[in-house]
Write a protein that holds these residues in place. Sequence first.
Motif, short mmCIF file in Angstrom:
data_model
loop_
_atom_site.label_atom_id
_atom_site.label_comp_id
_atom_site.label_asym_id
_atom_site.label_seq_id
_atom_site.Cartn_x
_atom_site.Cartn_y
_atom_site.Cartn_z
N ALA A 212 0.83 -1.22 0.00
CA ALA A 212 0.00 0.00 0.00
C ALA A 212 0.86 1.26 0.00
CB ALA A 212 -0.93 -0.01 1.21
N ALA A 213 2.04 1.16 0.60
CA ALA A 213 2.94 2.32 0.66
C ALA A 213 3.84 2.38 -0.57
CB ALA A 213 3.79 2.27 1.92
N GLY A 214 3.66 1.43 -1.50
CA GLY A 214 4.46 1.41 -2.72
C GLY A 214 5.92 1.08 -2.47
N MET A 215 6.15 0.21 -1.52
CA MET A 215 7.55 -0.14 -1.19
C MET A 215 7.68 -1.63 -0.91
SD MET A 215 7.68 1.29 2.72
CE MET A 215 8.95 0.17 3.33
N GLU A 216 8.91 -2.06 -0.75
CA GLU A 216 9.21 -3.43 -0.40
C GLU A 216 9.95 -3.46 0.93
OE1 GLU A 216 10.01 -6.13 -4.38
OE2 GLU A 216 11.68 -5.22 -3.34
N LEU A 217 9.64 -4.44 1.76
CA LEU A 217 10.49 -4.69 2.93
C LEU A 217 11.73 -5.38 2.40
CD1 LEU A 217 7.74 -6.03 5.35
CD2 LEU A 217 8.48 -3.68 4.98
N GLU A 218 12.88 -4.95 2.85
CA GLU A 218 14.13 -5.38 2.20
C GLU A 218 14.83 -6.52 2.94
OE1 GLU A 218 16.64 -1.97 1.59
OE2 GLU A 218 14.95 -0.77 0.86
N PRO A 219 15.56 -7.36 2.21
CA PRO A 219 16.36 -8.40 2.86
C PRO A 219 17.30 -7.75 3.88
CG PRO A 219 16.43 -8.64 0.47
CD PRO A 219 15.71 -7.36 0.75
N GLY A 220 17.42 -8.35 5.04
CA GLY A 220 18.26 -7.77 6.09
C GLY A 220 17.47 -6.90 7.06
#
Length: 255
Positions: A212-220
């Motif tokens: 919804a925020a147009g982002m990805e949770l990132e590895p690490g």
Amino acid sequence: MTGATPAGMAEALDEAARARRPIPPLTDTAPLGVDDAYGVQRMTLERRRARGETVVGVKMGFTSRAKMAQMGVDDLIWGRLTDAMAVEDGGVLDTGGLIHPRIEPEIAFLLGRPLSGRMSPFRAARSVSAVAVAYEVLDSRYQDFRFTLPDVIADNASAAAFGIGPWHDPVDVGNLGLLLEIDGRTAETGSTAAVLGHPYRSLAAAARLAEAAGMELEPGWIVLAGAATTAVPLPRGAHVRVTSAGLGRVEVTTR
Ligand code: OOG
Ligand code: MG
């Protein structure tokens, strides 16, 4: 005083934290919806980034009934974690810069893969490379820890500090006992099952909010799944320990 523009609100919250001077809830004087509140949250993070802080993960809030009831809200939210908020396991946290800190027991996930979108908790779990017992220190920038849902969203979900215990290979964290001790005395006990029935549901919610925020949770990145119990006041000069069956413990001393 707080300024009715999103930038003015972000500045007021940031200054409240830095000067250790709590402010009245923003919604006391200006209308604020959930979407705009996330915009204010992003701006408070921009201010932190400008000071050299790096985002290292996210924290879920109000994922348990105990927490919703304690704070009088009715939906789950998220906030961002930065490197400046991290306290090493067994380390010292200076609460002198905080307004009215509280501590709560949590479960943390370490992401091994990017995560975003609508998916089942089971699928979300496949992005997890490690799990740990954790604590979160909250510090509302609002007077008396009083706020509405948009207020607390704007205030980065009251995030102040966190600590993570030893990482473990992913195990079933669906029903682990959690014990919060302050100076050797039991302050709270609970189960990870209190977190939406299973903490992986909280992770799936984080993935949905990321999309919804147009982002990805990132590895690490770290995801704090949300407290399993109510938060308790965190005194100075205290030794705090959070223990979870199977995941060991995490400790912090305050000064
Ligand atoms: C907001 C943060 C809630 C949780 O784990 O539920 C939260 C607050 O209670 O001030 O972090
Ligand atoms: Mg929390």
